[in-house]
Design a protein around this motif. Structure first.
Motif, short mmCIF file in Angstrom:
data_model
loop_
_atom_site.label_atom_id
_atom_site.label_comp_id
_atom_site.label_asym_id
_atom_site.label_seq_id
_atom_site.Cartn_x
_atom_site.Cartn_y
_atom_site.Cartn_z
N GLY A 108 -34.48 19.41 10.85
CA GLY A 108 -34.65 20.00 9.53
C GLY A 108 -34.36 21.49 9.53
N PRO A 109 -34.60 22.14 8.40
CA PRO A 109 -34.24 23.55 8.25
C PRO A 109 -35.05 24.51 9.13
CG PRO A 109 -35.33 22.74 6.26
CD PRO A 109 -35.09 21.56 7.15
N ARG A 110 -36.34 24.26 9.29
CA ARG A 110 -37.15 25.17 10.12
C ARG A 110 -36.70 25.10 11.58
NH1 ARG A 110 -42.68 25.24 12.57
NH2 ARG A 110 -43.13 27.45 12.78
N GLY A 111 -36.48 23.91 12.07
CA GLY A 111 -35.99 23.75 13.44
C GLY A 111 -34.64 24.41 13.63
N ARG A 112 -33.77 24.26 12.64
CA ARG A 112 -32.44 24.88 12.71
C ARG A 112 -32.57 26.40 12.77
NH1 ARG A 112 -30.66 22.46 8.62
NH2 ARG A 112 -30.04 20.61 9.74
N LEU A 115 -33.87 27.46 16.19
CA LEU A 115 -32.82 27.31 17.19
C LEU A 115 -31.82 28.46 17.09
CD1 LEU A 115 -31.65 25.58 19.46
CD2 LEU A 115 -30.41 24.29 17.73
N LEU A 116 -31.41 28.79 15.88
CA LEU A 116 -30.47 29.90 15.68
C LEU A 116 -31.09 31.24 16.08
CD1 LEU A 116 -28.76 28.84 12.34
CD2 LEU A 116 -27.79 28.78 14.66
N LEU A 122 -30.86 35.24 22.70
CA LEU A 122 -30.25 35.01 24.01
C LEU A 122 -28.87 35.67 24.11
CD1 LEU A 122 -31.32 31.32 24.63
CD2 LEU A 122 -32.49 33.43 25.25
N VAL A 123 -28.09 35.60 23.05
CA VAL A 123 -26.79 36.27 23.04
C VAL A 123 -26.99 37.78 23.15
CG1 VAL A 123 -24.77 36.80 21.60
CG2 VAL A 123 -25.53 34.43 21.87
N ALA A 124 -27.97 38.30 22.40
CA ALA A 124 -28.26 39.74 22.46
C ALA A 124 -28.69 40.15 23.87
CB ALA A 124 -29.33 40.11 21.44
N ALA A 125 -29.50 39.31 24.51
CA ALA A 125 -29.94 39.62 25.89
C ALA A 125 -28.75 39.63 26.84
CB ALA A 125 -30.98 38.60 26.34
N MET A 126 -27.85 38.66 26.70
CA MET A 126 -26.66 38.62 27.56
C MET A 126 -25.80 39.86 27.33
SD MET A 126 -26.54 35.91 29.52
CE MET A 126 -24.82 35.74 29.93
N VAL A 155 -41.56 30.78 24.13
CA VAL A 155 -42.33 30.85 22.88
C VAL A 155 -41.61 30.12 21.74
CG1 VAL A 155 -43.24 32.41 21.12
CG2 VAL A 155 -43.58 32.94 23.53
N LEU A 156 -40.34 30.47 21.50
CA LEU A 156 -39.63 29.83 20.40
C LEU A 156 -39.30 28.37 20.71
CD1 LEU A 156 -37.24 32.62 19.02
CD2 LEU A 156 -39.49 31.90 18.20
#
Length: 176
Positions: A108-112, A115-116, A122-126, A155-156
């Motif tokens: 559903g939308p909250r999970g999406r 995830l995003l 993670l992209v910012a950390a990389m 956590v997320l």
């Protein structure tokens, strides 16, 4: 009547042909019975999608390895990335075999959104790991985004699991 009997009867009905050449259609009562059994299955699935404590910790460690690899010399970085790439499917396979559940997308939308958000962090950390290396800043500073990526993943990831269970249960109850 058991679910397997109902489904078997429906399969048998659909394989038969009515004299006018049309397939036999189940009665509305039979269709309601099958749908109610699907609702029960959906509720059971929502209860089973409980990720063990170690899953997100292991996933966080793999993600932190990817981020920290940016600070390593080229050969070590390659080894770390290969280890991470191998570890991801091993982790997901162990989980799906042990718990009998494999989730491939948000329900559903909250999970999406969760995830995003996780992927964005993670992209910012990389990217920050790469930027620190290119800027010539002490490579030990790459541990900051690596630790942050680990924490965010844990956590997320747990929040995502909670959202997934709720969204699966909501879908089930919405059909009822």
């Amino acid at each position: 009547m058991r679910k397997s009997d109902i489904v078997a009867n429906m399969e048998n009905d659909f394989s038969g042909i009515d004299p006018p050449g049309r397939p036999v259609v189940p009665t509305s009562a039979e269709a309601r019975d099958v749908l109610s059994l699907l609702d029960v299955d959906g509720s059971r699935l929502a209860e089973r999608v409980v990720t063990p404590w170690w899953y997100h910790v292991a996933l966080g460690a793999i993600v932190a390895l990817f981020v920290a690899s940016q600070a390593m010399p080229t050969a070590a970085m390659s080894v770390a990335i290969v280890l991470g790439i191998v570890a991801l499917p091993v982790l997901t396979t162990v989980y799906s075999r042990r718990y009998g559940v494999s989730v491939s997308q948000p329900a559903g939308p909250r999970g999406r959104r969760l995830l995003l958000m996780t992927l964005g962090v993670l992209v910012a950390a990389m990217l920050s790991g790469v930027a620190l290396k290119l800027a010539g800043i002490a490579l030990s500073w790459v541990m900051v985004p690596a630790v942050l990526a680990f924490i965010v993943t844990v956590v997320l990831g747990r929040r995502y699991d909670d959202a997934l269970r709720r969204e699966i249960a909501a879908r089930t109850h919405a059909r009822s």
